[in-house]
Motif scaffolding. Structure first.
Motif, PDB file in Angstrom:
ATOM      1  N   PHE A 244       0.835  -1.206   0.000  1.00 13.74           N
ATOM      2  CA  PHE A 244       0.000   0.000   0.000  1.00 13.74           C
ATOM      3  C   PHE A 244       0.866   1.249   0.000  1.00 13.74           C
ATOM      4  O   PHE A 244       2.043   1.209   0.368  1.00 13.74           O
ATOM      5  CB  PHE A 244      -0.952   0.020   1.200  1.00 13.74           C
ATOM      6  CG  PHE A 244      -0.305   0.268   2.541  1.00 13.74           C
ATOM      7  CD1 PHE A 244      -0.324   1.526   3.125  1.00 13.74           C
ATOM      8  CD2 PHE A 244       0.317  -0.771   3.244  1.00 13.74           C
ATOM      9  CE1 PHE A 244       0.260   1.756   4.371  1.00 13.74           C
ATOM     10  CE2 PHE A 244       0.895  -0.558   4.479  1.00 13.74           C
ATOM     11  CZ  PHE A 244       0.874   0.710   5.048  1.00 13.74           C
ATOM     12  N   VAL A 245       0.262   2.359  -0.443  1.00 12.14           N
ATOM     13  CA  VAL A 245       0.885   3.672  -0.332  1.00 12.14           C
ATOM     14  C   VAL A 245      -0.010   4.538   0.542  1.00 12.14           C
ATOM     15  O   VAL A 245      -1.226   4.379   0.584  1.00 12.14           O
ATOM     16  CB  VAL A 245       1.125   4.331  -1.710  1.00 12.14           C
ATOM     17  CG1 VAL A 245       2.149   3.547  -2.502  1.00 12.14           C
ATOM     18  CG2 VAL A 245      -0.171   4.461  -2.500  1.00 12.14           C
ATOM     19  N   LEU A 246       0.626   5.468   1.245  1.00 19.16           N
ATOM     20  CA  LEU A 246      -0.031   6.247   2.295  1.00 19.16           C
ATOM     21  C   LEU A 246       0.158   7.738   2.051  1.00 19.16           C
ATOM     22  O   LEU A 246       1.276   8.196   1.830  1.00 19.16           O
ATOM     23  CB  LEU A 246       0.573   5.871   3.651  1.00 19.16           C
ATOM     24  CG  LEU A 246       0.247   6.738   4.863  1.00 19.16           C
ATOM     25  CD1 LEU A 246      -1.215   6.573   5.263  1.00 19.16           C
ATOM     26  CD2 LEU A 246       1.171   6.373   6.029  1.00 19.16           C
ATOM     27  N   SER A 247      -0.941   8.481   2.112  1.00 20.97           N
ATOM     28  CA  SER A 247      -0.880   9.937   2.047  1.00 20.97           C
ATOM     29  C   SER A 247      -1.476  10.515   3.324  1.00 20.97           C
ATOM     30  O   SER A 247      -2.617  10.206   3.678  1.00 20.97           O
ATOM     31  CB  SER A 247      -1.668  10.463   0.838  1.00 20.97           C
ATOM     32  OG  SER A 247      -1.709  11.872   0.840  1.00 20.97           O
ATOM     33  N   LEU A 248      -0.680  11.335   4.022  1.00 18.78           N
ATOM     34  CA  LEU A 248      -1.109  11.961   5.274  1.00 18.78           C
ATOM     35  C   LEU A 248      -1.170  13.471   5.103  1.00 18.78           C
ATOM     36  O   LEU A 248      -0.156  14.100   4.779  1.00 18.78           O
ATOM     37  CB  LEU A 248      -0.126  11.626   6.399  1.00 18.78           C
ATOM     38  CG  LEU A 248      -0.056  10.194   6.899  1.00 18.78           C
ATOM     39  CD1 LEU A 248       1.097  10.046   7.898  1.00 18.78           C
ATOM     40  CD2 LEU A 248      -1.361   9.781   7.545  1.00 18.78           C
ATOM     41  N   ALA A 249      -2.345  14.043   5.314  1.00 23.18           N
ATOM     42  CA  ALA A 249      -2.495  15.495   5.390  1.00 23.18           C
ATOM     43  C   ALA A 249      -2.848  15.806   6.844  1.00 23.18           C
ATOM     44  O   ALA A 249      -4.002  15.648   7.259  1.00 23.18           O
ATOM     45  CB  ALA A 249      -3.578  15.990   4.436  1.00 23.18           C
TER      46      ALA A 249
END
Length: 315
Positions: A85-90
């Protein structure tokens, strides 16, 4: 306030979850993924937003677990095994802090290892808006074996895994100790994936609401079914709650966040399926046979149950 640069933050908190050669040690700005011969890649994406999918007061660890697990639930419904998986955190500024990042990353790393789904990359940004987490997950399925949501047909038998309604009750009655575990930490039915791959004619994961997802699947089949509330599988706590207050049925049926699997089995394979499925810890419940041209409706003690909405909608 974090003392880390973005690169240092990634290396310090997230490399443990990236235990795959595809991730390149999280030192590049992309991953490079190989697909085994004879398999296809299944891709899914889910976004969690503070105030919609979790409370800001929820533990950082459970936020991480939910973010990954809702994606694994989608993969399981396709009959796919997790592959990465790839993760994007804002994140708001207060989350750029070791006190928050440490439990978040530890839980994410633990789940990545437990489900054999390594982190491959992603992005981290600061935001003035609500905290937002997006994960794109990848799964593997043998060529031609992905289970679609659109391929049920009249005569198939509708089943559901696990229990329905705990997460929605947890949100409605928050905080309620009996329902908090299901609200905060979904249990993706990854153990069902290979069984669905072999036996299911269609499947989807129940995220927005059991009633709405039943209607969605059966609409594709041009079929319907009358489902008795008494046949909907509930946890002991939910069963006790609804026996005290039947007005909770709409919450249970349409509240969502169940992350159980709804699927259909051809009648000629039902006995064989059940022989395999009885070994599952989550359990499965038979809901009935799909009838061509019939409506989807719910009854309570044989009386039709009117639902003002069938599922949660973001729009």
């Amino acid at each position: 306030m974090s003392i880390f640069s973005e690169d240092a933050l990634i290396q310090h908190y997230f490399t443990q979850a990236a235990n795959s050669p595809f991730a390149l040690g999280l030192q590049d700005d992309a991953a490079c993924m190989a697909i085994p011969n004879g398999f296809e890649l299944v891709i899914t994406c889910d976004t969690l937003v503070e105030g919609v999918h979790f409370f800001v007061s929820d533990p950082a660890a459970t936020i991480a677990q939910k973010a990954l697990r809702v994606n694994l639930s989608d993969l399981a419904a396709k009959g796919a095994q997790p592959y990465g998986f790839v993760l994007s955190l804002a994140m708001p500024v207060e989350c750029f802090d070791p006190a928050w990042l440490a439990p978040f990353s530890a839980a994410l790393c633990a789940d990545a290892q437990y489900f054999n789904c390594p982190l491959l990359g992603g992005d981290t940004v600061k935001t003035l808006g609500p905290f937002t987490i997006t994960i794109t997950a990848f799964g593997l399925v043998p060529q031609g074996k992905m289970v679609k949501r659109t391929t049920a047909k009249a005569g198939d038998i509708l089943y559901v895994s696990g229990t329905i309604g705990d997460a929605a009750l947890g949100l409605k009655l928050h905080p309620h100790p009996a329902f908090e575990p299901r609200r905060t930490i979904p249990q993706p039915r990854v153990e069902l994936a290979p069984i669905l791959q072999h036996y299911a004619t269609a499947a989807l994961d129940i995220s927005d609401g059991f009633a709405g997802d039943c209607m969605k699947m059966l609409a594709f089949a041009g079929a319907g079914l009358t489902i008795a509330c008494e046949d909907v599988p509930l946890s002991t706590a939910a069963r006790e709650m609804v026996m005290q207050d039947s007005q909770l049925w709409p919450t249970i049926l349409a509240g969502g966040d169940d992350y159980e699997l709804l699927f259909t089995i051809a009648p000629q394979h039902e006995a064989e399926f059940l022989a395999v499925a009885k070994q599952l810890p989550c359990g499965v419940q038979r809901l009935g046979v799909l009838l061509a041209g019939a409506p989807v409706q719910f009854t309570l003690h044989t009386t039709p149950l009117a639902l003002t909405r069938m599922s949660y909608s973001h729009l």
